[in-house]
Design an enzyme around this catalytic site. Structure first.
Site, PDB file in Angstrom:
ATOM      1  N   ASP A  82      -1.706  17.057  -0.433  1.00  0.00           N
ATOM      2  CA  ASP A  82      -2.615  15.973  -0.816  1.00  0.00           C
ATOM      3  C   ASP A  82      -3.602  15.703   0.327  1.00  0.00           C
ATOM      4  OD1 ASP A  82      -3.541  13.890  -2.450  1.00  0.00           O
ATOM      5  OD2 ASP A  82      -2.134  12.430  -1.627  1.00  0.00           O
ATOM      6  N   GLY A 212      -6.214   7.554  -6.548  1.00  0.00           N
ATOM      7  CA  GLY A 212      -6.232   6.090  -6.521  1.00  0.00           C
ATOM      8  C   GLY A 212      -5.911   5.495  -7.875  1.00  0.00           C
ATOM      9  N   ALA A 213      -4.891   6.067  -8.546  1.00  0.00           N
ATOM     10  CA  ALA A 213      -4.639   5.693  -9.941  1.00  0.00           C
ATOM     11  C   ALA A 213      -3.389   4.838 -10.137  1.00  0.00           C
ATOM     12  CB  ALA A 213      -4.575   6.953 -10.797  1.00  0.00           C
ATOM     13  N   ASP A 256       0.814   6.900  -5.765  1.00  0.00           N
ATOM     14  CA  ASP A 256       1.623   6.690  -4.569  1.00  0.00           C
ATOM     15  C   ASP A 256       1.958   5.212  -4.406  1.00  0.00           C
ATOM     16  OD1 ASP A 256       2.949   6.891  -2.208  1.00  0.00           O
ATOM     17  OD2 ASP A 256       1.224   7.395  -0.978  1.00  0.00           O
TER      18      ASP A 256
END
Ligand code: G3H
Ligand code: 13P
Ligand code: ZN
Length: 309
Positions: A82, A212-213, A256
């Protein structure tokens, strides 16, 4: 089942209008929680490792934990880097057996991003590894910026097409208003679906990635705060927006923050309720279960990947 690349996963997800969850891993409990959820839901899954995770756990430990996971299960699992920030870290992960890497050149000017991404793609493809890149920079869409500045941050559709053609990259993370962490929107949550639709239409069949979900569920913030936390006004991406994105060419959804929240809420609650306990297994066990339940929820209600393994 051995590790797989995301090629086949994304093809099926694109056609089926669902998304694959990419969950960040940092230790054994997180890996076990995610994998147990995926097994129970018969869902394909991406385990992703950030530079910070490599530094925290050390690459060899994460690799061995993921090896244990794939030996233990028969669902398709991708091991992904990532936000790789250089060719060197991508190369190290490819040489180490990762089946997918992200080269994040989004902070560089377009030409430099193309050049760096192409270099990683050439190295990766020769070794059967797939590559994700990023174009545009994640930021709050509600920021008080002029339109031209806003457009400079969000992904430009024409540039996206040129970028994909010139780099041969396998998937592309785009900026349409999401951002990393727990504080995503200052006011009403808003994603630029028009932009997503345009990019998706201009790149038919091509997998788009949403970073960023996390949705930052209120109940987990409240739970942290009930047991001594002080998390202020957190706000994530509403789940219906993520489902909509998954039906529009977004094949990979990165999560995350929600795992962090679930784990922390569980540990905080346990500590407050059991002040005399000091066996780490007593609080890490429920924390692992909290991760598992969060991932099951995402797979069923957000990603739509249940039964797709
Ligand atoms: O996008 C970033 C991920 O949430 C990973 O975070 O760099 O703190 O490990 P980290
Ligand atoms: P969140 O902070 O919204 O969970 O995003 C994670 C991410 O994009 C990892 O690359
Ligand atoms: Zn990210």
């Amino acid at each position: 089942m051995p590790l797989v690349t995301s090629k086949d996963m994304f093809k099926k997800a694109y056609e089926g209008k669902y998304a694959i969850g990419a969950f960040n891993v940092n230790n054994m409990e997180i890996i076990q929680g995610i994998v147990e959820a995926a097994v129970e839901e018969k869902s394909p899954i991406i385990l992703q490792v950030s530079a910070g995770a490599r530094k925290y756990a050390r690459p060899i430990y994460l690799k061995k934990l993921v090896e244990a996971a794939i030996e233990d299960t028969d669902i398709p699992i991708v091991l992904h880097l990532d936000h790789g920030e250089s060719f060197e870290i991508c190369k190290a992960c490819i040489d180490d057996g990762f089946t997918s890497v992200m080269i994040d050149g989004s902070k560089y000017p377009f030409e430099q991003n193309v050049e760096l991404t192409k270099k990683v793609v050439d190295y990766a493809h020769e070794r059967g590894v797939v590559v994700e890149a990023e174009l545009g920079r994640l930021a709050g869409i509600e920021d008080a910026v002029k339109v031209s500045e806003k457009d400079a941050i969000l992904t430009d559709p024409d540039e996206a097409v040129e970028f994909v053609e010139r780099t041969g990259v396998d998937s592309l993370a785009i900026a349409i208003g999401t951002s990393h962490g727990a504080y995503k929107f200052k006011g009403e949550p808003k994603l630029d679906f028009e932009r997503l639709e345009k990019i998706s239409n201009m790149l038919p069949g091509f997998p788009i990635v949403l970073h960023g979900a996390s949705s930052v569920p209120r109940e987990f913030v409240d739970l942290c705060n009930k047991y001594g936390g002080q998390i202020p006004n957190a706000q994530g991406v509403p789940e219906d927006m993520l489902r909509k994105a998954a039906s529009m060419g977004v094949c990979k959804i990165n999560i995350d923050t929600d795992l962090r929240l679930a784990m922390t809420a569980s540990v905080r609650k346990y500590m407050v309720e059991n002040p005399s306990e000091f066996d780490p297994r007593k609080y890490l066990g429920p924390a692992r279960e909290a991760i598992k339940q969060m991932v099951i929820h995402k797979i069923r209600n957000v990603l739509g990947s249940s039964g797709k393994a």
